[in-house]
Design a protein around this motif. Structure first.
Motif, PDB file in Angstrom:
ATOM      1  N   ASN A 261       0.873  -0.964   0.070  1.00  0.00           N
ATOM      2  CA  ASN A 261      -0.087  -0.063  -0.015  1.00  0.00           C
ATOM      3  C   ASN A 261       0.918   1.198  -0.231  1.00  0.00           C
ATOM      4  N   PHE A 262       2.016   1.119   0.905  1.00  0.00           N
ATOM      5  CA  PHE A 262       2.804   2.492   0.912  1.00  0.00           C
ATOM      6  C   PHE A 262       3.578   2.664  -0.471  1.00  0.00           C
ATOM      7  N   GLY A 263       3.966   1.409  -0.987  1.00  0.00           N
ATOM      8  CA  GLY A 263       4.557   1.620  -2.400  1.00  0.00           C
ATOM      9  C   GLY A 263       3.720   1.888  -3.313  1.00  0.00           C
ATOM     10  N   ILE A 264       2.483   1.808  -3.541  1.00  0.00           N
ATOM     11  CA  ILE A 264       1.635   2.257  -4.553  1.00  0.00           C
ATOM     12  C   ILE A 264       1.308   3.728  -4.114  1.00  0.00           C
ATOM     13  N   ALA A 265       1.062   4.071  -2.910  1.00  0.00           N
ATOM     14  CA  ALA A 265       0.938   5.629  -2.504  1.00  0.00           C
ATOM     15  C   ALA A 265       2.048   6.491  -2.864  1.00  0.00           C
TER      16      ALA A 265
ATOM     17  N   VAL B  31       2.562  10.553  -3.393  1.00  0.00           N
ATOM     18  CA  VAL B  31       2.467  11.009  -2.078  1.00  0.00           C
ATOM     19  C   VAL B  31       3.731  11.315  -1.408  1.00  0.00           C
ATOM     20  N   GLY B  32       4.816  11.013  -1.896  1.00  0.00           N
ATOM     21  CA  GLY B  32       5.997  11.524  -1.581  1.00  0.00           C
ATOM     22  C   GLY B  32       6.312  13.041  -1.662  1.00  0.00           C
ATOM     23  N   MET B  33       5.915  13.375  -2.983  1.00  0.00           N
ATOM     24  CA  MET B  33       5.887  14.848  -3.324  1.00  0.00           C
ATOM     25  C   MET B  33       5.014  15.864  -2.678  1.00  0.00           C
ATOM     26  N   TYR B  34       3.681  15.164  -2.378  1.00  0.00           N
ATOM     27  CA  TYR B  34       2.759  15.791  -1.698  1.00  0.00           C
ATOM     28  C   TYR B  34       3.108  16.136  -0.395  1.00  0.00           C
ATOM     29  N   LEU B  35       3.842  15.154   0.506  1.00  0.00           N
ATOM     30  CA  LEU B  35       4.327  15.147   1.746  1.00  0.00           C
ATOM     31  C   LEU B  35       5.229  16.072   2.047  1.00  0.00           C
ATOM     32  N   LEU B  36       6.193  16.157   0.801  1.00  0.00           N
ATOM     33  CA  LEU B  36       7.264  17.185   0.955  1.00  0.00           C
ATOM     34  C   LEU B  36       6.672  18.408   0.625  1.00  0.00           C
TER      35      LEU B  36
END
Length: 288
Positions: free
Chosen positions: A66-70, A75-80
Motif C-alpha cells: 500500500n505504501f509503495g503504491i501510495a 504521495v512523497g511529493m505531496y508530503l514534501l
C-alpha cells in the motif's frame, strides 16, 4: 464528598465483582469508541484491502505494498510540499505572533482596542467567507504586485498571522512582571534586549501551545491549498487525499496508508512540544 482518587464517574470506588465487571465493560467501550477508528486506520494501512466495507481492526493479509503504491501515486511529493508549507508557515506565524503579542501586551498606542477587536473578529469569520477576498489578494499581492497563485508561497504567506497565536502570546506576555522590565531598563537594556532575554524566555510554555496548535492548523489546511494550487505539483497531502479517494484505480488500503502518513506528523509534533504544551495549558488554567 468524593475521594481524591475517585474518577469523574465514581468508578474507582466500585469494589464489588459486578461493579468491577461493569467498570471493565465501560472502559472497553470507551477504548473501542475512541481508539477503534485509529486502530482500523493503522491495520488497514498494512492490509491488502480492496473493499471499503471490509476495514477491520484485525490484520488478515499484512503487506507494505500500500505504501509503495501510495508513493507511486506521488504521495512523497505531496508530503514534501506539506512539510515545506508547515515549516515555513509555522516559522512565520511564530515570529509574527511573538512580535505582535509583545506590542499588544507591553506597549500602549492609539486604536489598540480596535486592533484587538479586529484580531478577534478574524476568529469569528468562517474560512469560506474569506476564500474569494483571499484569492483576489494572492493573485495580485498589494504593494509588490506579485501573483502567488500556483505556488507554495501562496499557501505560506496567509498563514503568517493567526489570531489565536497572537492572543495566546499577548496574554502570556501581559503576565510577565513589569518589575523585571523596569530593572532591565535601569541597567541600560533596550526594547530588543528586554524582549529577547526577559520576555521571550518566560513565554516558552506559550510557544509550545502555539507550536502544537499552529502545526495542526497548518498541516490540516484544505481550503487554502485548494484556492492556491493550479496543478498537482503544488498539492499538499490533505488536498491530495481527495484526488486519491476519487481515483477508481486506488484501493482503500492505499488511501489508508496515505492517511496514516498524513496523521503521523501531527502526532510527532505533539510529542515534540508535549512538555511545553502541557505547561502552557496548566499556566493558562491557573491564570483563569
Amino acid at each position: 464528598m468524593t475521594a481524591a482518587n475517585d474518577s469523574a464517574l465514581g468508578l474507582d470506588a466500585v469494589k464489588s465483582p459486578g461493579g468491577r465487571i461493569l467498570k471493565f465493560v465501560l472502559y472497553a467501550l470507551l477504548l473501542l469508541v475512541f481508539a477503534g477508528p485509529l486502530l482500523a486506520l493503522l491495520v488497514s494501512a498494512f492490509n491488502d484491502v480492496s473493499d471499503p466495507t471490509a476495514l477491520s481492526v484485525i490484520p488478515s493479509s499484512p503487506t507494505l505494498e500500500n505504501f509503495g503504491i501510495a508513493f507511486d501515486q506521488g504521495v512523497g511529493m505531496y508530503l514534501l510540499n506539506s512539510f515545506l508549507v508547515v515549516g515555513f508557515g509555522l516559522l512565520l506565524q511564530v515570529v509574527v505572533s511573538v512580535l505582535a503579542g509583545y506590542a499588544l501586551a507591553r506597549k500602549k498606542f492609539r486604536f489598540m482596542t480596535f486592533v484587538l477587536v479586529a484580531i478577534l473578529a478574524t476568529l469569528m469569520l468562517p474560512e469560506e467567507i474569506l476564500a474569494i477576498p483571499l484569492s483576489l489578494i494572492l493573485s495580485d499581492l498589494p504593494v509588490v504586485h506579485l501573483n502567488l497563485i500556483g505556488s507554495l508561497a501562496g499557501m505560506i504567506v496567509p498563514l503568517g498571522a493567526w489570531a489565536f497565536s497572537i492572543l495566546v502570546m499577548t496574554e502570556f506576555m501581559k503576565d510577565v512582571p513589569r518589575e523585571l522590565e523596569e530593572a532591565a531598563r535601569i541597567d541600560g537594556a533596550g526594547d530588543l534586549r528586554i524582549f529577547a532575554q526577559i520576555i521571550l524566555p518566560m513565554c516558552k510554555p506559550a510557544l509550545g501551545v502555539i507550536g502544537v496548535f499552529g502545526f495542526t492548523m497548518i498541516w490540516d489546511q484544505y481550503l487554502l491549498p485548494l484556492l492556491v494550487s493550479t496543478d498537482a505539483s503544488t498539492y499538499t497531502l490533505p488536498l491530495a487525499l481527495r484526488t486519491l479517494r476519487i481515483d477508481p484505480t486506488v484501493t482503500p488500503g492505499v488511501i489508508m496508508a496515505a492517511s496514516l502518513l498524513a496523521l503521523l506528523p501531527s502526532v510527532a509534533a505533539f510529542l515534540f512540544f508535549q512538555r511545553s504544551f502541557v505547561r502552557g495549558l496548566a499556566s493558562g488554567a491557573l491564570k483563569g
